[in-house]
Design a protein around this motif. Structure first.
Motif, PDB file in Angstrom:
ATOM      1  N   PRO A 192       0.617  -1.195   0.442  1.00 35.78           N
ATOM      2  CA  PRO A 192      -0.237   0.056  -0.542  1.00 35.78           C
ATOM      3  C   PRO A 192       0.821   1.546   0.120  1.00 35.78           C
ATOM      4  CG  PRO A 192      -0.958  -1.493   1.596  1.00 35.78           C
ATOM      5  CD  PRO A 192       0.833  -2.060   1.158  1.00 35.78           C
ATOM      6  N   VAL A 193       0.380   2.617  -0.505  1.00 32.32           N
ATOM      7  CA  VAL A 193       1.058   2.946  -0.895  1.00 32.32           C
ATOM      8  C   VAL A 193       1.726   4.712   0.656  1.00 32.32           C
ATOM      9  CG1 VAL A 193       1.280   5.818  -1.208  1.00 32.32           C
ATOM     10  CG2 VAL A 193      -0.023   4.979  -2.439  1.00 32.32           C
ATOM     11  N   GLY A 194       2.443   4.484   0.763  1.00 27.94           N
ATOM     12  CA  GLY A 194       3.026   5.003   2.461  1.00 27.94           C
ATOM     13  C   GLY A 194       3.649   3.835   3.625  1.00 27.94           C
ATOM     14  N   GLU A 195       3.809   3.045   2.871  1.00 24.40           N
ATOM     15  CA  GLU A 195       4.018   1.393   3.847  1.00 24.40           C
ATOM     16  C   GLU A 195       5.739   1.096   3.328  1.00 24.40           C
ATOM     17  OE1 GLU A 195       2.511  -0.664   5.973  1.00 24.40           O
ATOM     18  OE2 GLU A 195       0.896   1.378   5.557  1.00 24.40           O
ATOM     19  N   PRO A 196       6.218   0.922   4.485  1.00 29.18           N
ATOM     20  CA  PRO A 196       7.391   1.080   4.264  1.00 29.18           C
ATOM     21  C   PRO A 196       8.023  -0.455   3.190  1.00 29.18           C
ATOM     22  CG  PRO A 196       6.929   0.284   6.499  1.00 29.18           C
ATOM     23  CD  PRO A 196       5.741   0.956   5.926  1.00 29.18           C
ATOM     24  N   ILE A 197       9.546   0.539   2.436  1.00 28.95           N
ATOM     25  CA  ILE A 197       9.642  -1.259   1.555  1.00 28.95           C
ATOM     26  C   ILE A 197      11.085  -1.460   1.897  1.00 28.95           C
ATOM     27  CG2 ILE A 197       8.373  -0.643  -0.520  1.00 28.95           C
ATOM     28  CD1 ILE A 197      10.466   0.669  -2.298  1.00 28.95           C
ATOM     29  N   ALA A 198      11.800  -1.012   2.614  1.00 27.32           N
ATOM     30  CA  ALA A 198      13.866  -0.813   2.406  1.00 27.32           C
ATOM     31  C   ALA A 198      13.829   0.111   3.866  1.00 27.32           C
ATOM     32  CB  ALA A 198      14.550  -1.279   1.662  1.00 27.32           C
ATOM     33  N   TYR A 199      14.853   0.303   4.121  1.00 24.27           N
ATOM     34  CA  TYR A 199      15.894   1.418   5.005  1.00 24.27           C
ATOM     35  C   TYR A 199      16.878   1.781   4.285  1.00 24.27           C
ATOM     36  CZ  TYR A 199      11.750  -0.286   7.958  1.00 24.27           C
ATOM     37  OH  TYR A 199      11.210  -0.394   8.553  1.00 24.27           O
ATOM     38  N   LEU A 200      17.211   2.982   4.722  1.00 23.47           N
ATOM     39  CA  LEU A 200      18.945   3.379   4.460  1.00 23.47           C
ATOM     40  C   LEU A 200      19.967   3.586   5.628  1.00 23.47           C
ATOM     41  CD1 LEU A 200      18.603   6.055   1.541  1.00 23.47           C
ATOM     42  CD2 LEU A 200      19.017   4.304   1.698  1.00 23.47           C
ATOM     43  N   ALA A 201      20.515   2.800   6.038  1.00 19.72           N
ATOM     44  CA  ALA A 201      21.463   3.241   7.076  1.00 19.72           C
ATOM     45  C   ALA A 201      22.256   4.106   6.511  1.00 19.72           C
ATOM     46  CB  ALA A 201      21.857   1.468   7.240  1.00 19.72           C
ATOM     47  N   PRO A 202      22.655   4.568   7.949  1.00 22.39           N
ATOM     48  CA  PRO A 202      24.083   5.829   8.293  1.00 22.39           C
ATOM     49  C   PRO A 202      25.243   5.365   8.044  1.00 22.39           C
ATOM     50  CG  PRO A 202      23.255   5.653   9.986  1.00 22.39           C
ATOM     51  CD  PRO A 202      22.402   4.821   9.797  1.00 22.39           C
ATOM     52  N   THR A 203      25.470   3.809   7.850  1.00 22.62           N
ATOM     53  CA  THR A 203      26.792   3.582   8.194  1.00 22.62           C
ATOM     54  C   THR A 203      26.481   1.995   7.114  1.00 22.62           C
ATOM     55  OG1 THR A 203      26.471   2.837  10.273  1.00 22.62           O
ATOM     56  CG2 THR A 203      27.651   4.888   9.996  1.00 22.62           C
ATOM     57  N   PRO A 204      27.478   1.243   7.376  1.00 25.94           N
ATOM     58  CA  PRO A 204      27.374   0.106   6.801  1.00 25.94           C
ATOM     59  C   PRO A 204      27.287  -0.831   8.052  1.00 25.94           C
ATOM     60  CG  PRO A 204      29.154   1.750   5.225  1.00 25.94           C
ATOM     61  CD  PRO A 204      28.946   1.527   6.287  1.00 25.94           C
ATOM     62  N   GLU A 205      28.119  -0.402   9.286  1.00 23.84           N
ATOM     63  CA  GLU A 205      27.885  -1.616   9.847  1.00 23.84           C
ATOM     64  C   GLU A 205      26.403  -1.659  10.635  1.00 23.84           C
ATOM     65  OE1 GLU A 205      31.878   0.215   9.036  1.00 23.84           O
ATOM     66  OE2 GLU A 205      30.327   1.077   9.933  1.00 23.84           O
ATOM     67  N   GLU A 206      25.719  -0.644  10.119  1.00 24.21           N
ATOM     68  CA  GLU A 206      24.516  -0.756  10.693  1.00 24.21           C
ATOM     69  C   GLU A 206      23.609  -1.105   9.699  1.00 24.21           C
ATOM     70  OE1 GLU A 206      23.271   2.633  13.153  1.00 24.21           O
ATOM     71  OE2 GLU A 206      24.971   4.174  12.098  1.00 24.21           O
ATOM     72  N   VAL A 207      23.817  -2.238   8.352  1.00 25.77           N
ATOM     73  CA  VAL A 207      22.889  -2.398   7.532  1.00 25.77           C
ATOM     74  C   VAL A 207      22.839  -3.490   7.344  1.00 25.77           C
ATOM     75  CG1 VAL A 207      22.631  -3.216   5.498  1.00 25.77           C
ATOM     76  CG2 VAL A 207      23.893  -1.336   5.688  1.00 25.77           C
ATOM     77  N   VAL A 208      20.523  -4.174   7.692  1.00 23.37           N
ATOM     78  CA  VAL A 208      20.679  -4.982   8.139  1.00 23.37           C
ATOM     79  C   VAL A 208      20.408  -6.078   6.998  1.00 23.37           C
ATOM     80  CG1 VAL A 208      18.240  -6.329   8.687  1.00 23.37           C
ATOM     81  CG2 VAL A 208      19.392  -4.517  10.152  1.00 23.37           C
ATOM     82  N   HIS A 209      20.980  -7.353   7.210  1.00 22.35           N
ATOM     83  CA  HIS A 209      20.863  -8.069   5.560  1.00 22.35           C
ATOM     84  C   HIS A 209      19.707  -8.927   6.181  1.00 22.35           C
ATOM     85  CE1 HIS A 209      24.800  -6.701   4.045  1.00 22.35           C
ATOM     86  NE2 HIS A 209      25.122  -6.656   4.779  1.00 22.35           N
TER      87      HIS A 209
END
Length: 255
Positions: free
Chosen positions: A70-87
């Motif tokens: 649906p419009v407005g629902e999250p599809i992904a994220y941006l992490a500020p650093t590579p160490e905080e990326v969720v794979h």
């Protein structure tokens, strides 16, 4: 841990209420700059790019390709650093959005592609039965539906099929042409597979959102039969002319 940016399903037209995530243009962990295209989504009108105007590293959990969001629902994220990326792929992003400062947790993540396909096949069955009495083929990977190509379009007429049952279809191929209330336009698909019936016949009027054909995974799953492909039934034969009535003899003249 820095604050993460939520990439949401954008509203790309006035009539758009949800979108199908066609493909990801960035992999999890990739550096994203301002203006980068991270994904492509299918709206009720066309395939369009999803751009972001923040910098960071693409992070999960992100919705899988083929999911309806649906419009407005999250599809992904941006992490500020590579160490905080969720794979992580395909996980419900509700808790992550709340952690990212999104306020109330949104509804559960949309169903994955397989569930969406099952739903699409179930919805397609009545239309297929109405056309030719045939059920959708086995191994369906994508249901080709009549797109809404203008704000006022409620149905379209199949003008021509550019592909035939059994033809290999690649991303971006135009499989058919339809006549809307404004013009003749191409119907493109953004999946790979083999075109299969039951197909809506040329000249048929199909409501927006109804199936007009299918893509199957393997060539041996293609339905080629004309009857199953929704071919128009032959025109009824004209009734034989009524036999001429026997002539009535003229009355004899008076004596």
């Amino acid at each position: 841990m820095g604050e993460r940016y939520v990439i949401r399903m954008p509203q790309l037209s006035d009539t758009m209420t949800e979108g199908v995530l066609v493909s990801w243009q960035k992999a999890i962990g990739d550096k994203v700059s301002r203006g980068d295209v991270v994904a492509q989504v299918e709206t009720d009108k066309a395939i369009m790019d999803v751009e972001v105007f923040r910098e960071g590293y693409l992070s999960g959990p992100r919705v899988p390709e083929g999911a309806t969001v649906p419009v407005g629902e999250p599809i992904a994220y941006l992490a500020p650093t590579p160490e905080e990326v969720v794979h992580e792929e395909g996980a419900a992003p509700a808790a992550e959005e709340a952690a990212a400062g999104g306020g109330e947790a949104p509804a559960p993540a949309p169903a994955p592609a397989a569930q969406e396909r099952e739903a699409g096949e179930g919805a397609a069955a009545p239309a297929a039965a109405a056309e030719g009495g045939a059920a959708p083929p086995q191994g369906v990977v994508h249901v080709i539906k009549m797109p809404q190509l203008s704000d006022t379009m409620t149905e379209g007429v199949i003008v021509a099929w550019n592909k035939h049952p059994g033809d290999k279809v690649s991303r971006g191929d135009a499989v058919a042409q339809v006549e809307t209330d404004k013009a003749v336009m191409d119907v493109e698909v953004f999946r790979e597979g083999y075109l299969s019936g039951p197909l809506a016949p040329v000249g048929a009027t199909v409501p927006v959102g109804e199936p007009i054909g299918y893509l199957v995974e393997r060539p041996e799953q293609v339905v080629r039969a004309e009857a199953a492909a929704g071919a128009p039934s032959p025109a009824p034969k004209a009734p034989p002319p009524a036999e001429a009535a026997a002539p009535v003899p003229a009355p004899a003249p008076p004596a």
